[in-house]
Design a protein around this motif. Sequence first.
Motif, PDB file in Angstrom:
ATOM      1  N   PHE A 212      67.144 -50.230 -44.853  1.00 43.07           N
ATOM      2  CA  PHE A 212      66.453 -51.124 -45.775  1.00 43.07           C
ATOM      3  C   PHE A 212      67.487 -52.007 -46.444  1.00 43.07           C
ATOM      4  CE2 PHE A 212      63.247 -47.950 -45.175  1.00 43.07           C
ATOM      5  CZ  PHE A 212      62.060 -48.625 -45.342  1.00 43.07           C
TER       6      PHE A 212
ATOM      7  N   ARG B 147      57.314 -38.405 -38.882  1.00 46.91           N
ATOM      8  CA  ARG B 147      57.309 -39.859 -38.693  1.00 46.91           C
ATOM      9  C   ARG B 147      56.131 -40.214 -37.793  1.00 46.91           C
ATOM     10  NH1 ARG B 147      58.724 -43.969 -41.324  1.00 46.91           N
ATOM     11  NH2 ARG B 147      58.782 -45.828 -40.055  1.00 46.91           N
TER      12      ARG B 147
ATOM     13  N   SER C   1      62.179 -46.644 -53.202  1.00 47.25           N
ATOM     14  CA  SER C   1      63.364 -46.281 -53.978  1.00 47.25           C
ATOM     15  C   SER C   1      63.855 -47.428 -54.862  1.00 47.25           C
ATOM     16  CB  SER C   1      64.491 -45.847 -53.038  1.00 47.25           C
ATOM     17  OG  SER C   1      64.857 -46.915 -52.185  1.00 47.25           O
TER      18      SER C   1
ATOM     19  N   GLN D  45      59.637 -41.248 -53.413  1.00 48.92           N
ATOM     20  CA  GLN D  45      58.565 -41.326 -52.417  1.00 48.92           C
ATOM     21  C   GLN D  45      57.246 -41.612 -53.139  1.00 48.92           C
ATOM     22  OE1 GLN D  45      58.379 -38.168 -49.519  1.00 48.92           O
ATOM     23  NE2 GLN D  45      60.555 -37.728 -49.655  1.00 48.92           N
TER      24      GLN D  45
ATOM     25  N   PHE E 273      67.072 -45.974 -39.668  1.00 50.00           N
ATOM     26  CA  PHE E 273      66.214 -46.582 -40.677  1.00 50.00           C
ATOM     27  C   PHE E 273      67.065 -47.299 -41.708  1.00 50.00           C
ATOM     28  CE2 PHE E 273      62.153 -46.940 -42.600  1.00 50.00           C
ATOM     29  CZ  PHE E 273      61.280 -46.608 -41.576  1.00 50.00           C
TER      30      PHE E 273
ATOM     31  N   CYS F 174      58.051 -53.714 -45.671  1.00 55.36           N
ATOM     32  CA  CYS F 174      58.435 -52.315 -45.642  1.00 55.36           C
ATOM     33  C   CYS F 174      58.697 -51.838 -47.062  1.00 55.36           C
ATOM     34  CB  CYS F 174      59.665 -52.087 -44.785  1.00 55.36           C
ATOM     35  SG  CYS F 174      61.113 -52.966 -45.358  1.00 55.36           S
ATOM     36  N   ASP F 175      58.726 -50.533 -47.233  1.00 60.54           N
ATOM     37  CA  ASP F 175      59.013 -49.967 -48.545  1.00 60.54           C
ATOM     38  C   ASP F 175      59.498 -48.536 -48.359  1.00 60.54           C
ATOM     39  OD1 ASP F 175      59.217 -49.535 -51.244  1.00 60.54           O
ATOM     40  OD2 ASP F 175      57.189 -50.220 -51.716  1.00 60.54           O
ATOM     41  N   ASP F 176      60.637 -48.236 -48.977  1.00 59.95           N
ATOM     42  CA  ASP F 176      61.070 -46.831 -49.013  1.00 59.95           C
ATOM     43  C   ASP F 176      60.915 -46.251 -50.423  1.00 59.95           C
ATOM     44  OD1 ASP F 176      63.111 -47.989 -50.380  1.00 59.95           O
ATOM     45  OD2 ASP F 176      64.726 -47.214 -49.114  1.00 59.95           O
TER      46      ASP F 176
ATOM     47  N   ASP G 282      56.789 -42.247 -47.194  1.00 60.57           N
ATOM     48  CA  ASP G 282      58.106 -42.866 -47.340  1.00 60.57           C
ATOM     49  C   ASP G 282      58.370 -43.760 -46.131  1.00 60.57           C
ATOM     50  OD1 ASP G 282      60.512 -43.462 -48.485  1.00 60.57           O
ATOM     51  OD2 ASP G 282      61.360 -41.445 -48.317  1.00 60.57           O
ATOM     52  N   GLU G 283      59.342 -44.664 -46.291  1.00 62.88           N
ATOM     53  CA  GLU G 283      59.838 -45.505 -45.189  1.00 62.88           C
ATOM     54  C   GLU G 283      58.686 -46.103 -44.378  1.00 62.88           C
ATOM     55  OE1 GLU G 283      62.542 -42.763 -43.273  1.00 62.88           O
ATOM     56  OE2 GLU G 283      64.172 -43.423 -44.572  1.00 62.88           O
TER      57      GLU G 283
END
Lengths: 274, 282
Positions: free
Chosen positions: B27, B206, B37, B70, B25, B33-35, B276-277
């Motif tokens: 970024f 996941r 953070s 998160q 994974f 997409c977005d984690d 998350d992710e």
Amino acid sequence: MNLQSIFAVLVGTISVLGAQVASANWVDNFDTATYILPQAWRGEEEASEGGRLTDGVRYIRDEKLAMRSRAWAWPDNDSNVGSIQARYSLVQRKVANATGISAQVIMWNAVVLPCATNDAPTITRARLFGYFFNAGTSAPKSHLDDVFAAVQIYRSSNSTDGASTLRVSGTVGRCTNDACTTYEALGSRTMGTVQRGEKVQIGVFWLQESSQFGFSRQWPDTLRYYYVPYTVSDSQASVSPDKRIEISNQVANCAPIHSMAEGVADFDNVNITP
Amino acid sequence: MKGLKSVALPAAAAAILAGHAPGAFAFPCAMFCDDFSAATYILPQKWYGEEETTSDGQQTESWRVIVNGQLRIQSKAWADNDTNSGFANARNSLLARPKVHNSKSMSGTVTMRSASATPCATNETPSVARARLFGYFFNVGSAVPTSHIDDVFATVQLYRSSTSPYPPGTLRVAGIVGRCTDASCNRFETLGTASMGTVEVDTPLRLSMYWRGYPYYAFSMTRRLPDQQQADDYTVTIPFGERHESISPDRRLEVSSQIAHCSPQRAMADGVADFDEVYVDY
């Protein structure tokens, strides 16, 4: 009984008469459960076209209702004209056709980003809001011509006050569209200032007998009253006479840097007047 | 049904499923997409929030904030207590701002922190608290403007039902594909489901879903635990493919609930989950 006496009764002050009438009011001090009572409240959030609600919190903390809401103006056309409205609310459902609402409010934080290319201010408010009656023909499913009143603690992006200073005001308006995202102002009163983190009791009441709205703010030993008279017809009921506790944001449309408003507040000892 | 591993996936799906390889994974990514953070708040250029209740549901507590890098969402919701028939719905959602038709896949890591749903002795309808990825993918009717009717949606979710036979803290995992039967999609016809096992609260999982289109007419759905090398694959086949674009191809992260109407004791569902992710192919 003069106006102030009537109002004191409605507020439920320490006067004997006030105490007697206040017993008929419904009060939530948020200490009977660790959660928001579903028989008394329902949550809501709403944003007008181009408004974006992102972060939000609504829960009981330390026997108070804690609310936080962040809103952005993000219209598709990247406009620099006008503003959006957004709110994050708890709507009381305990007293039908309530005529007043008061509460102790502490506004902990108020963030408003100014916009260099739009004169419209960005504002965040912690407020008590109600629709009280309809000044027109009260069409089903429409707030058109509903008359609302709100008492609020707020911070505007064009404020020249000190960084921790918030304004208090009462305002009365008449909705000019179905959703009441636009309105005609019927009157307002400035009610002084308060500091971030300072507890203040505020209230708003419909005084139908004298065709006016009353607003109150109280410190531990001082109660002040403010009035806004109206001349519109008040014989029709509002389509939905909601009384709300909320963080309400007005955010100026701004490009290329988008504007934002965020309010954080606690509410306690909410008093609903039948 | 399990078993799509032998079928070569298109590039978009492969990109989505790259997230299933431990350590793969990365970024920033090329897709949406977005984690969570990049900031201590929800990025408004990517997301917006939405609460909704139907059938006399009411949401009281609500969280939608960034916590420890998160996205945390909570929704506590209640139904009516003057009837013992039917149920209410509620959701607290974060929607991806891009509304792109022909988006075929979505994935994210979901950790359900708590889930409770109170039983009702007088209504057999279960109450359910869910954390899920949700999307409208296409329309199989005549694509009526301003209506979700005949939109096909898919969701992959962790959930706890008031009728669960599992011990407290155990959640079920499932994929569901449905066709909306009213304008706001409060009612729908189930087109297929995948039972994807169980997971404990506080366990990151996941999840992904991917529309395979012609000639498969199937959604692939996967789950993978953090220490698992290979994802478990499931397939939900439906009897038709896309005909029109959905009126609004929303992609949502949400805590949603179904709450049985129950009298005199009001029923409740409460879910708290971290996301998350998150990937969406655009």
